[in-house]
Scaffold this active site. Structure first.
Site: not given
Ligand code: IMP
Length: 499
Positions: A262, A310, A312, A314, A317, A407, A416, A485
């Site tokens: 979620s 966590g 926001g 991702g 996201c 999402g 979710r 960097g």
């Molecule tokens: P990443 O590793 O930065 O790509 O983040 C992955 C995480 O983003 C996932 O484990 C979720 O908690 C979250 N996530 C997945 N799909 C969505 C989305 O559509 N909107 C917001 N968060 C998401």
């Protein structure tokens, strides 16, 4: 009046680790990345641990059964995506559990009455050149023979020739008996110069096939994450809506650990879901996502076995843009770790924290661990590999893989993001995107884990708990970020004209 936080919320890039004394024995070979997956009491061992602190995200574009096998082989865990029909999710879990390291449940099976044409069709469909011939044509039926490429000649044999006339019959087969170990099976394979050894029970029913190539592979994966039956450990995502139907199906399929997926886990729905699972099943369950001590303690007191942090951060996201909620991942982790450690002090119960989302550079993983996370969950990182379920495409002359958020309109995982009320996705919280294709999971993870181990040596830590206790972390100023960097040099690959 609203409560205001005095500190801004910060993310990983704003921090760096400061080296501690590296003792001579602190070498990458001596570093262990083993880490708890579920809560445990002081002085006891967790019932489930990971051999490397990596989990793949509960996402359609990341975690299917192929990813789960590949990641468990390397020592981590996948959480199969829950945004699919219950039966299909359970089937993916079942496939992972059936895939015993080295012992494979036969997936290409026919009866002796089938014909050469059926053999060729099945071979075309599955890509398997060794087929089991069983009484009822199932993977667990009475083994009557094996068909391999050398048993027939397409140019000479009639397509309607029955399998019974050209298979290697059971009486001529080398086989292993139920309970044989993988290394005993391998000895038989070598002794008899065969490529595939069937394993049968006392009634001659087929149990598994052991392939020469799988044994070789098995030896190459010292970190494999296995249960007591030598099956790979696998997790699965659930939601707070259909859990009364989904959880029994996943448990029946053999899932080792569940996670409530979620975007905002600080809710009574999560408490109800955890309590239902705890009351009815003997399976571990993680919950989340939360970003502060209140949310963490609420889920822990509801019975969660681990908590995911966590909102926001991702890569795909857009929750923060769409709804204005979330928190920098580092700030969330720091606050939750403090709450977790206090809770451990008071109760003697250690609840693992999973840092979910926002890992951009490999060193972010080390920082997350140093800040108190026991393992990280990643989407983008894994989506780039051969093993992710999405298509590999060529865009602007570069290979990419598709990657979309849960999402996004593409995934339509409204469960979710649901906050009660009308069901359905009224607006998107994720995007549909590409990520650069990066090759195989194994090669990439080897590089990433060797960087983590190397940094841990700089920090004088041979284990993750030691890193969590002893790491020294500093905030970096905006100006010193530039220094991080390559700077003030002309990079060769910058493609200057005339070169
Ligand atoms: P990443 O590793 O930065 O790509 O983040 C992955 C995480 O983003 C996932 O484990 C979720 O908690 C979250 N996530 C997945 N799909 C969505 C989305 O559509 N909107 C917001 N968060 C998401």
């Amino acid at each position: 009046m609203a409560k205001y936080y005095t500190e801004p919320s910060r993310t990983f890039t704003e921090y760096l680790l400061i080296p501690n004394l590296s003792t001579k024995d602190c070498t990458p070979d001596n570093v262990s990345l083993k880490t708890p997956l579920v809560k445990f009491k002081r002085g006891e061992n967790p019932e489930l641990s990971l051999n490397i602190p990596f989990a793949s995200a509960v996402m359609q574009a990341v975690s299917d059964h192929h990813m789960a096998v590949a990641l468990a082989r390397s020592g981590g865990i996948s959480f199969i995506f829950g945004s699919q029909p219950i039966k299909e999710e359970a089937e993916m879990v079942r496939k992972v559990k059936a895939y015993k390291a080295g012992f494979v449940i036969s997936r290409s099976n026919l009866t002796p009455e089938h014909t050469l044409k059926d053999v060729l069709e099945l071979k075309e469909k599955t890509g398997h050149s060794t087929l089991a011939v069983t009484g009822d044509g199932t993977a667990k039926g009475k083994l009557l023979g094996i068909v391999k490429g050398s048993d027939y000649r397409i140019s000479r044999d009639a397509l309607d020739k029955p399998i019974s006339q050209f298979m290697t019959p059971f009486a001529s087969l080398i086989y292993g008996k139920q309970g044989i170990t993988l290394s005993e099976a391998n000895d038989l394979i070598w002794e008899h110069k065969i490529n595939c050894l069937p394993i049968v029970d006392e009634e001659q029913n087929l149990e598994y096939l052991v392939f020469r190539k799988d044994y070789e592979a098995h030896k190459e994966y010292p970190n494999e994450l296995l249960d007591a039956n030598k099956s790979y450990i696998v997790g699965a995502g659930i939601n707070t809506k259909d859990y009364k139907e989904r959880v029994p199906a996943l448990v029946d399929a053999g899932v080792d650990v569940l996670v409530i997926d979620s975007s905002d886990g600080y809710s009574e729905w999560q408490r109800e879901t955890i309590q239902y699972v705890k009351a009815n099943f003997n399976v571990k369950i993680g919950a989340g996502n939360v970003v502060d001590r209140e949310g963490f303690l609420y889920l822990v007191e509801s019975g969660a076995d681990f908590v995911k942090i966590g909102i926001g951060g991702g890569s795909i996201c857009i929750t923060r843009e769409q709804k204005g909620i979330g928190r920098g991942q580092a700030s969330s982790l720091i606050e939750v770790t403090e709450a977790r450690d206090e809770y451990y002090e008071q109760t003697g119960i250690y609840v693992p924290i999973c840092s979910d989302g926002g890992i951009v550079h490999d060193y972010h993983i080390t920082l997350a661990l140093a800040m108190g996370a026991d393992f990280v969950m990643m989407g983008r990182y894994f989506a780039r590999f051969d093993e992710s379920p999405t298509r590999k495409l060529k865009v602007n002359n570069n290979f990419v893989k598709e990657f979309w958020g849960e999402g996004s309109n593409r995934a339509r995982n409204w469960e979710r993001y649901d906050s009660g009320g009308k069901s359905g996705l009224l607006f998107e919280e994720g995007v549909d995107s590409y990520v650069p294709y990066a090759g195989s999971l194994r090669e990439n993870m080897e590089k990433t884990t060797s960087k983590i181990k190397s940094t841990m040596c700089n920090c004088g830590s041979k284990t993750i708990p030691q890193l969590q206790r002893e790491a020294r972390i500093t905030i970096v100023s905006a100006t010193s970020l530039v220094e991080g960097g390559a700077h003030d040099v002309i990079l060769k690959e910058s493609g200057l004209s005339g070169e």
